[in-house]
Enzyme design. Structure first.
Site, PDB file in Angstrom:
ATOM      1  N   GLY A 119       7.202 -73.026  18.483  1.00  0.00           N
ATOM      2  CA  GLY A 119       5.877 -73.464  18.887  1.00  0.00           C
ATOM      3  C   GLY A 119       4.794 -72.953  17.955  1.00  0.00           C
ATOM      4  N   ASP A 120       4.965 -71.739  17.449  1.00  0.00           N
ATOM      5  CA  ASP A 120       4.003 -71.191  16.494  1.00  0.00           C
ATOM      6  C   ASP A 120       3.895 -72.065  15.251  1.00  0.00           C
ATOM      7  OD1 ASP A 120       3.129 -68.764  17.774  1.00  0.00           O
ATOM      8  OD2 ASP A 120       5.095 -67.915  17.381  1.00  0.00           O
ATOM      9  N   HIS A 121       5.026 -72.506  14.732  1.00  0.00           N
ATOM     10  CA  HIS A 121       4.992 -73.278  13.492  1.00  0.00           C
ATOM     11  C   HIS A 121       4.429 -74.682  13.708  1.00  0.00           C
ATOM     12  CE1 HIS A 121       8.067 -70.442  11.413  1.00  0.00           C
ATOM     13  NE2 HIS A 121       6.818 -70.134  11.094  1.00  0.00           N
TER      14      HIS A 121
ATOM     15  N   ALA B 208       0.831 -74.096  13.866  1.00  0.00           N
ATOM     16  CA  ALA B 208       0.306 -73.795  12.535  1.00  0.00           C
ATOM     17  C   ALA B 208       0.035 -75.070  11.741  1.00  0.00           C
ATOM     18  CB  ALA B 208       1.282 -72.892  11.775  1.00  0.00           C
TER      19      ALA B 208
END
Length: 387
Positions: free
Chosen positions: A172-174, A177
């Site tokens: 989810g972070d990527h 991002a």
């Protein structure tokens, strides 16, 4: 630096993943990304130790992926000297990127209203767990909490009442991002016309909900929501995962079920199923999905995957392998697609093979030109550059 973002300066005040990953992609694309760190450094530098996976002396490949190509400066922002240096640095920046919680940046005097008043051309990119407004902007998110669990993705990943699968780190972070960087690029284009910066805001929660947008759209407009069925009850058996005799799994990709059904029957030598009243149409197969999946399971268990997929290719049946991590790293197609890259040695890490960022530009070499910075490696260099 070369690349489509050469000449763009991003000052990053971020830790862990979602914010630094956006800066990491920008650095790969040629931006001068200056990573501002506290004296202890981004905890991702010690990820394996912090999460109980090993000693502090071990390398942190996740940190290296999201921070290669940057310059690191250590500033103590709780001191007057550190805050003054930060203001000088921001006066040279095109973008301020942070994933600190709103209350934290406000305490440091680095909130969007403050900085945009001081630097009208500055693009302020804020990445949060849950957004900057509402009752819980202060709540810690991480991608497993905000993107995966609270967005609804976890609940819809499995049949009702089943425990949710463990979420792989950084997914989810990527995605967030990439979303953040797209917003930054749009704001840079807008500034060319208006001459002014703006606030660009993304959150793990909002990105997770958008990722699941098909389901939410159907629910909100039609009042329906399909349950997540086990693989033995998939309503389109032509889009399902199957296991071959050697234990290897593969997906069939027959979204256009009626058009592609005859090709599958030819490949598996079961043309008589086309006359079976249970299986004639996509609607028939939907109502008899358990029966056809059981038939296919028994059939596919008779030969190894390579034999089946050779027949699939011969008869133009669409499929994909379920790859292990080692399969992916060795996959000739992934290599040809540019999924991996050689990162040069630097003070923060030896030369190594790593995952590439997801976009290729024909106009410049598809590889980072600078490696992973050590903590504070560029502090004196950057301070000498400042007005």
């Amino acid at each position: 630096m070369s690349g489509p973002l050469a000449g763009v300066r991003i000052v990053e005040l971020g830790v862990w993943v979602a914010g630094p990953a956006a800066g990491g992609i920008a650095a790969d694309w040629g931006a001068d990304v200056i990573k501002v760190e506290a004296p202890a450094g981004d905890p991702m530098r010690r990820m394996l130790a912090v999460t109980g996976g090993g000693g502090a002396d071990l390398p942190s490949p996740p940190f290296d992926l999201d921070n290669r190509g940057k310059r690191s400066i250590v500033l103590e922002l709780d001191t007057e000297e550190g805050r003054a240096a930060m203001q000088r640095l921001l006066s040279t920046a095109d973008v301020f990127l942070t994933n600190l919680r709103p209350d934290a940046v406000d305490r440091l005097g680095l909130g969007p209203e403050t900085l945009r008043a001081a630097f009208p051309r500055l693009i302020y990119a804020s990445v949060t767990g849950y957004g900057r407004e509402g009752p819980e902007p202060w709540r810690a998110g991480y991608d497993v909490g905000a993107f995966w669990a609270r967005s609804g993705l976890a609940a819809l990943a499995v049949p009702p009442d089943d425990p949710q699968p463990i979420f792989r780190g950084g997914v989810g972070d990527h995605i967030t991002a990439i979303t953040t960087l797209s917003g930054i690029l749009a704001a840079l284009l807008q500034r060319q016309t208006t001459g002014e910066g703006t606030l660009v805001e993304t959150s793990l929660l909002r990105t997770g909900i958008y990722t699941l947008g098909w389901d939410f759209g159907i629910r909100m407009r039609l009042g329906k929501l399909a349950d997540t069925a086990p693989r033995t009850k998939q309503t389109n058996p032509m889009v399902n995962v199957y296991r071959a005799a050697d234990g290897k799994w593969f997906w069939l990709l027959g979204v256009e079920a009626d058009r592609l059904w005859p090709k599958l029957l030819a490949a598996i030598d079961r043309k008589q199923w086309g006359d079976d009243e249970r299986f004639r149409s996509a609607r028939d197969r939907r109502h008899n999905c358990e029966a056809i999946i059981a038939e296919l399971d028994a059939l596919f268990a008779a030969k190894p995957r390579d034999e089946w997929t050779a027949l699939f290719d011969e008869y133009d049946v669409w499929w994909a392998p379920v790859n292990t991590a080692d399969d992916v790293i060795a996959d000739p197609q992934a290599i040809a697609a540019g999924a991996f890259v050689d990162v040069p040695a630097a003070a923060g890490a030896d030369a190594h093979r790593a995952v590439n960022t997801p976009v290729r530009f024909a106009s410049h070499v598809d590889a980072p030109t600078r490696g992973v910075p050590a903590l504070g490696e560029h502090t004196e260099e950057i301070l000498r550059e400042l007005p």
